[in-house]
Design a protein around this motif. Structure first.
Motif, PDB file in Angstrom:
ATOM      1  N   ARG A 178      24.553  10.333 109.464  1.00 49.31           N
ATOM      2  CA  ARG A 178      25.009  10.442 108.066  1.00 49.31           C
ATOM      3  C   ARG A 178      23.825  10.625 107.118  1.00 49.31           C
ATOM      4  O   ARG A 178      23.875  11.402 106.163  1.00 49.31           O
ATOM      5  N   THR A 179      22.737   9.920 107.418  1.00 53.60           N
ATOM      6  CA  THR A 179      21.546  10.036 106.574  1.00 53.60           C
ATOM      7  C   THR A 179      20.970  11.446 106.639  1.00 53.60           C
ATOM      8  O   THR A 179      20.634  12.053 105.619  1.00 53.60           O
ATOM      9  N   ARG A 180      20.881  11.998 107.856  1.00 55.22           N
ATOM     10  CA  ARG A 180      20.343  13.354 108.016  1.00 55.22           C
ATOM     11  C   ARG A 180      21.210  14.374 107.282  1.00 55.22           C
ATOM     12  O   ARG A 180      20.694  15.328 106.687  1.00 55.22           O
ATOM     13  N   LEU A 181      22.537  14.200 107.340  1.00 54.17           N
ATOM     14  CA  LEU A 181      23.420  15.150 106.664  1.00 54.17           C
ATOM     15  C   LEU A 181      23.281  15.040 105.147  1.00 54.17           C
ATOM     16  O   LEU A 181      23.313  16.041 104.435  1.00 54.17           O
ATOM     17  N   ASP A 182      23.118  13.809 104.687  1.00 52.17           N
ATOM     18  CA  ASP A 182      22.951  13.612 103.249  1.00 52.17           C
ATOM     19  C   ASP A 182      21.689  14.322 102.761  1.00 52.17           C
ATOM     20  O   ASP A 182      21.678  14.946 101.702  1.00 52.17           O
ATOM     21  N   GLN A 183      20.644  14.245 103.569  1.00 50.33           N
ATOM     22  CA  GLN A 183      19.401  14.967 103.225  1.00 50.33           C
ATOM     23  C   GLN A 183      19.661  16.467 103.216  1.00 50.33           C
ATOM     24  O   GLN A 183      19.225  17.172 102.307  1.00 50.33           O
ATOM     25  N   ALA A 184      20.378  16.955 104.227  1.00 48.26           N
ATOM     26  CA  ALA A 184      20.635  18.393 104.316  1.00 48.26           C
ATOM     27  C   ALA A 184      21.405  18.871 103.084  1.00 48.26           C
ATOM     28  O   ALA A 184      21.176  19.958 102.573  1.00 48.26           O
ATOM     29  N   ARG A 185      22.331  18.009 102.606  1.00 48.61           N
ATOM     30  CA  ARG A 185      23.099  18.390 101.426  1.00 48.61           C
ATOM     31  C   ARG A 185      22.178  18.564 100.220  1.00 48.61           C
ATOM     32  O   ARG A 185      22.389  19.418  99.366  1.00 48.61           O
ATOM     33  N   ALA A 186      21.129  17.757 100.206  1.00 42.34           N
ATOM     34  CA  ALA A 186      20.170  17.855  99.105  1.00 42.34           C
ATOM     35  C   ALA A 186      19.117  18.929  99.377  1.00 42.34           C
ATOM     36  O   ALA A 186      18.139  19.056  98.645  1.00 42.34           O
TER      37      ALA A 186
END
Lengths: 216, 808
Positions: free
Chosen positions: B564-572
């Motif tokens: 979830r953390t990696r995806l949140d970064q990708a979104r940013a």
């Protein structure tokens, strides 16, 4: 549901039985009475009640059709181990309430090992085939020159598919060109999927309804 | 002091091998001498074995020094496959130091002559499995034979503790401790997130103050990936990863000896075949290893690995445990390892020589697995470690154990109750539950109330529970064990050689003459005879590959959090590391078609295809939690109007598919995501999805309701066969108070669904923002779920209405 077969008519019933009005005959295949009792006799604790509830279903089929005769298409009793006192008591009590109905058992493979039901039950037992035009009553579903075969043995079920990747497996009546297979009447019995041919008709039992699966 | 003498002997022995005892080993020896029990945790190959084993040897040296003493040390291992190597490792100091102990093993493979000898007298040290130990304790002579036992060592406890086999071990340990209260227990385990619970399950009511000893800190690990050469042509879904073949053979070429780990046995067969086709020159240098293969074949492979004569072995978790294969210098993991602990375990199979680094190279089978690799590296760096959760008071197993104890000299009800309550699993066993179990094993429970002549376990006048019926005894001994063996069928050459076993359902679909691929060989199916599938070597085209029904591994919650953390970064727009940079084009597509889900929101995608109307929810909580959520969501929506859903899920999300459009907005408004009423809604939804019915399969087998039969006596058993589903229905209808049914529900809730995690997930989702997007075509995230054909179903429609819209 009424279906035409071999020039006469059969009423297919959700009780897992078929009624032949012309001769006031109710057909039932593979009752496997005493199967749960056979488990218990081998000390596997399976609850009782299946035979009684199956008999209640048979009574319901009788009340709806008032047959003069019932034809059991083989595998009446499940096994020798299952010949329990209690099962026979239930059968006798049920039989006493329907004493006026003639019952004929056309023996199947299980009957040969399990033995015939006790004489007191008034079930006339014979080897297959029994020819009664246009039908031939037998246990194994094989075609015969003697007529259109009515059989059991297979415990047929059909798998249906629908939109949304839906799937359901239901017991069914299977009418092939020379032979019809009835669903297993016993509720403590498994089933086998059939692969209907293009000329076959299949009627599935969906809870308390019969649904025509044929050519849809 | 006497202990100095043995200490010196051991130090000298270490020195003669060029070693020095580690401080943690000395700590365990000392604790053992003082009569303590405990648990040692560390990665494999770090000296745990001798930490546990040498204590009893030193005690013998300092004590009487009796030659060939009676059984003193019991070594329990989860896998038969580990027995031979364990024996070898334990034997080394006995031989070098000239200690006159007899040391043997006891498993299903043990020869009849050895068994007969052991029945008379057990060796001084015995290596065995929980199931074989249960069989040993099911004999009246057992108590006498185990009376001088001093030490029980349970190897790979982390592997056992989360399963019913672990509970079986707990029960057997309780019995051994009751016979001899001075018995010490030491467990060997990989490092887990919950070591205290691991110690509590191992030691039961003696866990207080137990030693939990940390072994060596893991060596350096390198985690990297093979990156797809063309991301735009790399699949969004799939689990084979065969399109990476070329790169994988390249990596194998770089190393001297490589282990290729796959997640399933089918995948293992397919990869072996593919590598051999790509590199025919490696024939004889590459091998296959998985749990369904004949022991001899596996032994041959393991010997080859130790000798360094194999270039590459394609394997499954069958090579996760035990056994050092020093020549291995490279580990390749096909597909996501799904957990940090497993990743490290597998990495640790390489670089066994001092000073070497363990290296594991992950091979994605679809695009998003690259995110999982990046996330597992993050989780490892952050020190995250998964926990294993023990099974709570399974009554099926207790019923089995009671019959075992009745066979093993009989028991008094109160004594056995007190004994089983000393275990962690049954510490809260209620009097009612115990009575039910007793009733079940003696009179057959409610089911056989009307048949007083039937007694499985008999109760004598003085209250002793015993088994005298030989048929019962025989059937019980054959079905001891808690691993659900699917109706497995042996595969043998017509000439007799055994290759292994496959599931009956696979063989039943084969026609004689058809080819299939198994044990790394192309085989022609001839016929099934007496539960054996006869085959011969096939020439020409290879056919299908068997599938084994194994539980699919679920993403651990630690890894899910990191994803979830990696995806949140990708979104940013942050893409750090080679994996994230590689997967970026797919992320961009996801953002274009739909959106990349953020940490604080629940993304719901709605799309229509020719298959029907799909709803995709992405909680990112792992497959097990999603299984429960899917049933709950489907049930809550289906309450609004008659509708039928098929459900699929993976570690990221859930799909609900229906023929008609589902009333999603109305359901969201009426509390679809609400954590309220879970106590009623969860059981109702699980029932509707028939999950307990499926769970009953294992329970029915353990409790002795279904059994696979006697060897070579399959015909007479045929008339006693009923599917566990049929049995479940019969119990629900005619014996609704049966606690095994209740257990099936409880197991689904506790083990498969982790109820507390389900509640926490709903708390999180209901506080966050819902982002509902109607999309034109399935997004990359939805793809792996969309193509999954193994589905659960839930309906609020009348069966006949559903059927009318279906066809054969």
């Amino acid at each position: 549901m009424r279906v035409e077969v071999a020039g006469t008519e059969l009423e297919l019933m959700a009780e897992r039985a078929a009624y032949w009005p012309e001769r006031a005959t109710l057909f039932v295949a593979d009752t496997h009475w005493g199967k749960a009792a056979a488990f218990r006799a081998n000390l596997i604790p399976v609850p009782g009640g299946t035979t009684e509830s199956d008999l209640a279903r048979l009574t319901s089929a009788i009340l709806r059709t008032s047959p003069r005769r019932i034809v059991l298409l083989g595998d009446a009793l499940h096994s020798r181990d299952g010949r329990s006192e209690k099962t026979f008591q239930s059968l006798a009590a049920w039989r006493a309430r329907h004493a006026e109905i003639e019952i004929l058992l056309v023996r199947g493979n299980h009957d040969r090992k399990a033995g015939d039901p006790p004489e007191g039950l008034g079930i006339h037992c014979v080897d297959a085939p029994v020819i009664e035009a246009p039908f031939v009553f037998q246990h194994h579903p094989s075609e015969t020159p003697a007529g259109y075969a009515l059989a059991g043995h297979i415990h047929p079920a059909v798998r249906l598919r629908g939109r949304g990747l839906q799937r359901a497996t239901l017991p069914c009546f299977h009418f092939a060109p020379g032979v019809a297979t009835l669903p297993a009447f016993g509720s403590f019995c498994g089933s086998a999927l059939i692969q209907p041919g293009p000329a076959d008709r299949v009627y599935a039992i969906a809870d308390d309804e019969i649904v025509n699966i044929w050519r849809r | 002091m006497a202990s100095n003498r043995s200490r010196k002997t051991i130090n000298d022995w270490f020195a003669s091998r060029g070693w020095k005892p580690f401080p943690f080993q000395k700590q365990v020896w000392e604790a053992y001498r003082k009569g303590e029990s405990g648990l040692i945790h560390a990665a494999t190959g770090t000296g745990k074995t001798y930490a546990a084993w040498l204590g009893p040897l030193m005690e013998w040296m300092d004590g009487d020094g009796e030659a060939y003493p009676d059984l003193r040390v019991l070594w329990i291992t989860p896998l038969r496959a580990l027995v031979a190597d364990t024996e070898k490792a334990l034997r080394a100091p006995l031989k070098d130091l000239g200690i006159p102990w007899r040391m043997e093993s006891r498993t299903g493979d043990t020869r009849q002559s050895v068994r007969a000898r052991q029945e008379k007298r057990l060796p001084t040290a015995l290596v065995t499995t929980p199931e074989s130990l249960a069989l040993l304790l099911a004999r009246p002579e057992a108590r006498q034979q185990f009376r001088r036992l001093q030490m029980v060592i349970v190897d790979e406890w982390h592997e056992l503790m989360g399963s019913k086999r672990g509970v079986l071990a707990e029960l057997l340990l309780a019995r051994l401790r009751r016979w001899n209260p001075l018995v010490r227990t030491w467990g060997l385990s990989a490092t887990l997130g919950n070591m205290q619970t691991a110690a509590a399950t191992l030691l039961g009511n003696r866990a207080e103050g137990a030693r939990v000893v940390r072994g060596l800190v893991p060596k350096t690990v390198r985690i990297d990936s093979l990156l797809p050469e063309q991301m735009d042509r790399f699949p969004w879904a799939g689990h084979l990863g065969i399109n990476m073949l070329h790169q994988v053979t390249g990596a194998i070429e770089e190393g001297a000896t490589t282990l290729v780990f796959t997640n399933t046995r089918s995948q293992c067969e397919i990869w072996y075949q593919a590598i051999l086709e790509a590199r025919p020159d490696w024939a004889g240098l590459i091998a296959i290893h998985h749990g369904s293969l004949e022991r001899k074949l596996r032994d041959w492979v393991e010997d080859g690995l130790r000798a360094g004569t194999l270039r590459c072995v394609v394997c499954t978790s069958s090579l996760d445990l035990g056994v050092d294969f020093s020549p291995v210098d490279r580990v390749i993991q096909i597909g996501s390892p799904k957990g940090v602990a497993r990743l490290l375990q597998r990495a640790g199979r390489s670089g066994h020589r001092p000073g070497e680094t363990s290296r594991i190279t992950c091979v994605p089978t679809h695009a998003f697995e690259l995110v999982e690799v990046a996330a597992s590296r993050d989780a490892w760096k952050a020190g995250a470690m998964e926990s294993r959760f023990p099974v709570e008071r399974p009554l099926d197993l207790l019923a089995q154990h009671a019959v075992t104890m009745a066979l093993g000299g009989g028991f008094q009800a109160d004594d056995l109750l007190a004994e089983v309550r000393t275990t962690y699993a049954y510490r809260d066993l209620s009097g009612i539950e115990w009575q039910w179990v007793l009733d079940f094993v003696t009179r057959g429970g409610e089911a056989l109330r009307a048949y007083p002549e039937f007694q499985r376990v008999e109760v004598t006048a003085d209250g002793a529970h015993q088994v005298t019926n030989r048929q019962i005894a025989r059937r019980h001994l054959l079905s001891i064990g808690t691993i659900v063996a699917d109706a497995a069928i042996d595969v043998r050459y017509v000439t007799g050689g055994r290759l292994g076993s496959v599931e009956e359902s696979f063989i039943s679909r084969l026609r004689p003459g058809e080819h299939f691929f198994f044990a790394g060989k192309s085989l022609e199916f001839i016929r099934v005879h007496n539960m054996v599938a006869q085959v011969r070597k096939a020439h020409g085209e290879a056919g299908s590959v068997p599938r084994w029904d194994g539980a699919r591994m679920a993403l651990s919650s630690e890894l899910a959090e990191a994803v979830r953390t990696r995806l949140d970064q990708a979104r940013a727009g942050v893409f750090e590391g080679p994996e994230m940079r590689s997967v970026r084009p797919v992320m961009d597509t996801q953002a274009k078609i739909s959106a990349i889900p953020g940490r604080e929101e629940l993304l719901i995608e709605r799309v229509e295809t020719k298959e029907g109307h799909h709803l995709f929810f992405y909680p990112f909580e792992g497959r097990l939690v999603h299984e429960g959520l899917a049933a709950l969501f489907a049930w809550r929506i289906a309450r609004l109007r008659p509708i039928t859903f098929t459900m699929a899920m993976n570690d990221y999300g859930i799909e609900l598919l229906s023929a008609d459009r589902a009333p999603l907005e109305a359901s969201l408004a009426s509390g679809l995501l609400s954590p309220a009423n879970l106590a009623e809604d969860i059981p109702a939804s699980l029932n509707a999805a028939e999950m307990a019915r499926r769970q009953f399969r294992e329970i029915a087998r353990i409790a002795g309701l279904t059994f696979t039969g006697y060897p070579g006596q399959n015909k007479s058993v045929k008339q006693l066969q009923a599917s566990s589903g049929l049995l479940f229905d019969v119990f629900v209808k005619y014996d609704s108070g049966n606690l095994l049914i209740e257990q099936a529900h409880r197991e689904v809730l506790e083990r498969n669904l982790e109820r507390s995690r389900l509640g926490q997930t709903l708390d999180r989702l209901s506080r966050g923002v819902v982002r509902l997007l109607d999309i034109e075509r399935p997004s990359p995230l939805s793809f792996p779920i969309l193509v999954d054909r193994s589905r659960h179903r839930l309906s609020s429609e009348k069966l006949a209405d559903r059927i009318r819209r279906m066809s054969a």
